[in-house]
Design an enzyme around this catalytic site. Structure first.
Site, PDB file in Angstrom:
ATOM      1  N   SER A 166       0.831  -1.204   0.000  1.00 32.82           N
ATOM      2  CA  SER A 166       0.000   0.000   0.000  1.00 32.82           C
ATOM      3  C   SER A 166       0.872   1.264   0.000  1.00 32.82           C
ATOM      4  O   SER A 166       1.692   1.450  -0.902  1.00 32.82           O
ATOM      5  CB  SER A 166      -0.956  -0.046   1.201  1.00 32.82           C
ATOM      6  OG  SER A 166      -1.987   0.904   1.075  1.00 32.82           O
ATOM      7  N   TRP A 167       0.738   2.123   0.998  1.00 31.09           N
ATOM      8  CA  TRP A 167       1.598   3.317   1.099  1.00 31.09           C
ATOM      9  C   TRP A 167       3.061   2.909   1.082  1.00 31.09           C
ATOM     10  O   TRP A 167       3.903   3.562   0.447  1.00 31.09           O
ATOM     11  CB  TRP A 167       1.269   4.056   2.396  1.00 31.09           C
ATOM     12  CG  TRP A 167       2.010   5.332   2.632  1.00 31.09           C
ATOM     13  CD1 TRP A 167       1.577   6.599   2.336  1.00 31.09           C
ATOM     14  CD2 TRP A 167       3.308   5.474   3.247  1.00 31.09           C
ATOM     15  NE1 TRP A 167       2.530   7.522   2.719  1.00 31.09           N
ATOM     16  CE2 TRP A 167       3.591   6.859   3.277  1.00 31.09           C
ATOM     17  CE3 TRP A 167       4.238   4.588   3.759  1.00 31.09           C
ATOM     18  CZ2 TRP A 167       4.788   7.355   3.820  1.00 31.09           C
ATOM     19  CZ3 TRP A 167       5.430   5.075   4.285  1.00 31.09           C
ATOM     20  CH2 TRP A 167       5.690   6.449   4.308  1.00 31.09           C
TER      21      TRP A 167
END
Length: 277
Positions: free
Chosen positions: A105-106
């Site tokens: 994700s991030w």
């Protein structure tokens, strides 16, 4: 907060910033490179500890971002350049000149940036449930709205009620995941959001000369599958693996498939060897 007692935890100060670092099997002999892992936004080390535990043959290292988990709250904002430099300095401190890198994700964006900034340090790259940054196909409004709500970290009932809307896909193992989360500080969460504001890897990905595995769930409500296809189209030596009925946390619900895919990718012959054969 659950603490994985098989990991070695330490507080490390680099460039004036103190971070909580966890290392698994670091001083044990291994024929494999260490894995440097970048976590998702607001997620603490314990959230990914099961993955580190499962890769029993490899050294593994990750750290809590400032204001997340056990890392002190940041005094000033940071950006991908400074955090990539910080990660590189940590690897130097622990005598790891080369690593395989993974991010979710991030953290997948951070993993891309780290690889682009320090290509000599990275052998292979694994990107899970992530995007090329600001140039992306957004997730469902319902999921994104709840993701932005800090209650998902501090209210277990809120997380449980909206788990399916937030992450999509199968929901097995959600209680274990929720129990491992520690809420970030408000400033820590905001600074982590600001870190990637305006960032994109799109112009540089065609020049990324690494073997890359992209793993995506086909029912991810936060990072739709299309983003993985975009990454695959931009990165020359990449391969996309799709997890059926996988949401944003497919690494949790599809644990065996995830571990098998990671091992298969990291253990495969290098591209030069494949081309020679």
């Amino acid at each position: 907060m659950q603490k994985d007692l098989t990991a070695e935890f330490s507080m490390e100060t680099v460039g004036g910033r103190t971070l909580r670092v966890a290392r698994w099997r670091w001083d044990e002999p291994s024929e494999h490179l260490p894995v440097l892992f970048f976590n998702g936004i607001g997620a603490n080390i314990e959230a990914v500890a099961p993955l580190a535990e499962a890769l029993t043959e490899r050294p593994f290292i990750m750290f809590d971002m400032p204001g997340v988990g056990g890392s002190p709250e940041p005094l000033v904002p940071y950006n991908p350049f400074t955090m990539s430099w910080t990660a590189k300095e940590l690897l130097k401190r622990f005598n790891a000149p080369e690593v395989d890198v993974m991010g979710i994700s991030w953290g997948g964006a951070m993993a891309q940036h780290f690889t682009l900034q320090h290509p000599g340090t990275v052998r292979r790259l694994i990107l899970a449930a992530t995007t090329a940054g600001m140039i992306m196909v957004p997730g469902s409004p319902a999921a994104l709205t709840k993701m932005a709500n800090p209650r998902r970290y501090i209210d277990a009932g809120f997380m449980e009620e909206h788990f399916r809307t937030l992450y999509g896909g199968l929901t097995g193992g959600k209680q274990e995941h929720i129990s491992r989360l520690t809420p970030p500080t408000p400033r820590g969460y905001v600074y982590q959001l600001l870190c990637m504001l305006g960032w994109t890897s799109v112009p540089m990905l065609p020049f990324l000369k690494k073997d890359v595995l992209i793993m995506m769930g086909d029912d991810d409500q936060i990072v739709p599958l299309t983003n993985g296809r975009i990454l695959e189209s931009l990165i020359p030596n990449s391969r996309l693996e799709i997890f059926e009925q996988g949401g944003h946390l497919f690494m949790l619900t599809h644990r065996e498939q995830t571990i098998s895919s990671i091992r298969g990718f990291l253990d495969a012959p290098d591209r030069v060897q494949r081309e020679a054969a």
